[in-house]
Structure formats: C-alpha cells, structure tokens
Write a protein that holds these residues in place. Structure first.
Motif: not given
Length: 432
Positions: A100-107, A349-367
């Motif tokens: 009855x719930x949605x799982x969005x946590x991508x394996x 360097x700063x912008x690339x590392x921050x953006x990639x780290x943010x994308x990783x957290x975005x795809x690795x998190x969820x419900x």
C-alpha cells in the motif's frame, strides 16, 4: 621507389579488426547483414532481457520453493515475474508499490547490473555506428516504458521508465559500444566539444571528477570497516529473523542490491551533514540520533550513538585532503597563460565535485516505505554545498601557490609596490 621503412606496427584494436575480417564465412551469422539500427535494437533487447532474467529466475525459484505453503495456494507463478519486473523498474527510477506504500529508494546495485548487461551485450553484438548507438538507446528506453505500461504503473511511471531507460541504457550501451574494435576513441568523439571549451574548464572537470571518485573509494573502504566492526550486530539481526536457506539467499541479494546506496550515504557522513534512515534520525560525525530501524542486517553496521563527537568532528577534513589531490591534478594538467586560468580551474573543481556529490545523494535516497521510512538518505543540497566548499578550499590551497604563473604575478606586483614605495620615499627626502 621510396625506400622501405620496415613493417608497420599494428595496434591491438586494428589486430582485432583484421582477425574479424579473416574469420571464415562459416562463422558469420545472418545478423551480420542486418541494418545497423536493427543490430542496435537487438543488442538493447538482449541487454534488457539479461538483467530481467537475473531477477525473474530467482523470483520464480523462490515461488517454487514456497509453493507448498498453504498461504501461497492462491498465488500464481506469474506474480513472481511481476515482482521481478517491478524490481527491475525500481532500478530505473520507477516507484514500486509495496504494502500500500510506494518505495522510491532505487537499488543502485540492480541499476549497475542493468548497465553491466547492456555494456556486455553491446560489446558482443552491437555496432559502433551513430545509427546503431541511437537505435540501441532508444530501443532500451522504449522497452523500459513498455514494461512499466504492462505492470500498470500509470503515466508517471511510464515517463520515469522512459527517462531511466535513456540514462541506464545510454551509459551501459555507450560503454559497451566504445569497447568495440571498430569504435573510435572517446577522446576523438569528444574532440569537437573539447575544442570549444577552455582548457582550464576541461582540467577542472577532470580534477573534480577525480575528487568525487576518490571520495567514493574512501567511502567504500569505510563502509567495509563499518560492516566488519558491526558484524556481531549484523549476526544478531540475522539470527532474530530465523530465515531458511531460500529466505537467506533472498535477503543477501536484497542487501547487495542496496550496498552501493550505503556507500553513498557514508560519503554524506564523511562530508559532515550525514544521512537519515527514517524521519527523526541522523547519522553524522558530530552526532548520532538513532531511532527504531527495520530488521535489516545491513543496518546493524551503522555507527552507534556513542561513536560520535570528539575527534570525529574533524572527519570532514577529508574533503580538504581530497581537494589537495585535485589541486595537485590541476597543477600537473594545466599550463596556465593567466592567473585567472588557475582560479577558473579551481572553481570548476569545486562546482563539479559538489554537483556530482549532490547527484549521488539524490539517486541513492528516497522512501523505503510509509511513515518514518519515507525519509532515507542524505540531503543532496547540503552534501553538495559542503563538498564543493571543502574540495574547493583544498584545491585552492595547493593549485594556486604551486603555480609558477601565480607566483610570478605575485612577485611582479610586489616589486611594483616596493618600487613605488621607494620612489615615493626618495621624492620625500629630496623635498626635505
């Protein structure tokens, strides 16, 4: 007649092409005469089928092993295939309905598996041409959308499957096609784009990517340390579950599927903000706020509340250390003409590392479920900002002082100021 210059060296890729040309016609299949786009479509179908079978076969095996249970008397074997299809779609970013719930946590482990099967299929059966590549990626994305449509995920699920298929298929199939003997080098493909981008920006992109890859490697090593240190708790959780052989295999596969997610969460821990496993929880170097956790053995490796604070507050300094590595790469790879070239590279360097780290957290998190478990993972925005700041400071500390152009500009400005000061002093003495 020009003099002979000796035998022409044959590269490894050219040797494979010659071997393929010299292959007897008996071993040539009918597909070799097919259109390039047709071969690309078949390669995509093969890659998708492989990853689907890897999930469907164990699911059907579990159904057969548990078919004697009276509670499963009304469950058809096709239900196991539907569950496997939902898992496959979840690996492509499509939410899966669970209780009855949605799982969005991508394996992410299953996502890597799908990309690997695509790469293996493209390398074996694909054709490294523009039409073949486009047809492969488009076919894979359309197949993912078709699976979502058959599973009844709705319009939003079909769109997510299409986008996820484009990403996973593009990465996996592209990787495999670039390994083909007839494929051009990646540098040659990117040459037209690289020619229009400033060198400082290119160097910054490479160094920023290197920084994030190093952070992921450190996070993977720390994850292994956590698992070894918490093996007693993990064993206790396994014992409490009382699983049989089939259940143990299913649980092991599920944990391997989410192991890359744990590595990304540990990266958030290294950065300082930490991550959550349920609403109201926080696992960070400065503090650990634990709460009721699901009976998942892998979570037994998470740090206890007493493993926070003190010297661990300095853990985010690893970002500066990795930034020093990135700054060293900028110093080696960049031949600056102006001082601002170095500053531009460090900023990228700063912008690339921050953006990639943010994308990783975005795809690795969820419900991971309803209620408290609707919040799992790290904050993409916060982790990205902290990573950009830490890596950027480290790169700045090494790249700027180590550059000869910067040092020459500083010396020149110093001499000018000193010369202006001496002249002013002499003029004052003459006036007196």
């Amino acid at each position: 007649m020009p003099p002979s210059t000796g035998p022409v060296p044959v590269t490894g890729r050219a040797r494979r092409v010659l071997q393929d040309d010299a292959r007897p016609s008996f071993f040539t299949s009918a597909i070799d005469g097919a259109p390039r786009w047709g071969v690309g479509v078949l390669a995509a179908l093969q890659g998708a089928a492989l990853s689907l079978l890897v999930l469907a076969v164990p699911a059907v095996a579990v159904f057969v092993a548990t078919s004697a249970d009276p509670s499963n008397a009304d469950v058809a074997w096709t239900r196991a295939v539907v569950v496997a299809a939902h898992l496959w779609l979840l690996a492509h970013g499509v939410p899966a309905p669970v209780g009855g719930a949605e799982v969005t946590l991508v394996p992410l482990g299953l996502t890597l598996l799908a990309a690997f099967t695509c790469a293996a299929s493209a390398r074996r059966s694909g054709v490294a041409t523009r039409s073949g590549a486009l047809a492969s990626v488009a076919a894979y994305a359309l197949l993912a959308a078709l699976v979502a449509l058959v599973c009844g995920t709705g319009g939003g699920g079909v769109l997510r499957a299409l986008l996820g298929g484009l990403v996973v298929g593009g990465v996996g199939l592209g990787r495999g096609l670039l390994r083909r003997p007839e494929a051009p080098a990646l540098g040659d493909l990117l040459a037209p784009v690289a020619a229009r981008v400033p060198t400082a920006v290119l160097v910054g992109l490479r160094a920023g990517t290197l920084a994030v890859a190093t952070l992921v490697a450190v996070a993977a090593l720390l994850t292994a340390v956590w698992v070894v240190a918490g093996r007693a708790t993990v064993a206790d959780v396994v014992g409490m579950l009382g699983l049989d052989a089939v259940g143990g295999v299913v649980l092991a596969v599920a944990e391997l599927a989410y192991l890359p997610n744990l590595v990304v969460w540990v990266l958030a821990w290294l950065a300082g903000p930490g991550f959550a496993v349920g609403a109201g929880t926080r696992f960070a170097p400065a503090e650990v706020v634990a709460g009721p956790l699901p009976a998942v053995p892998m979570l037994g490796a998470l740090p206890a509340p007493d493993l926070a604070g003190g010297a661990l507050v300095a853990v985010p300094a690893v970002l500066v250390a990795v930034g020093l590595l990135a700054g060293s790469a900028v110093h080696r790879w960049l031949v600056p003409v102006r001082v601002r070239d170095v500053l531009t590279a460090v900023g990228v360097v700063a912008g690339t590392s921050g953006l990639l780290a943010a994308v990783l957290q975005l795809v690795a998190g969820g419900a991971a479920g309803a209620g408290r478990m609707a919040e799992v993972g790290g904050s993409a925005a916060l982790v990205g900002l902290v990573t950009a700041a830490g890596v950027g400071v480290g790169a700045l500390l090494l790249a700027v002082p180590a550059d000869t152009t910067v040092r020459a500009a500083v010396r020149e400005r110093w001499h000018r100021r000193r010369g202006a000061g001496t002249t002013a002093a002499d003029d004052g003495a003459e006036a007196g």
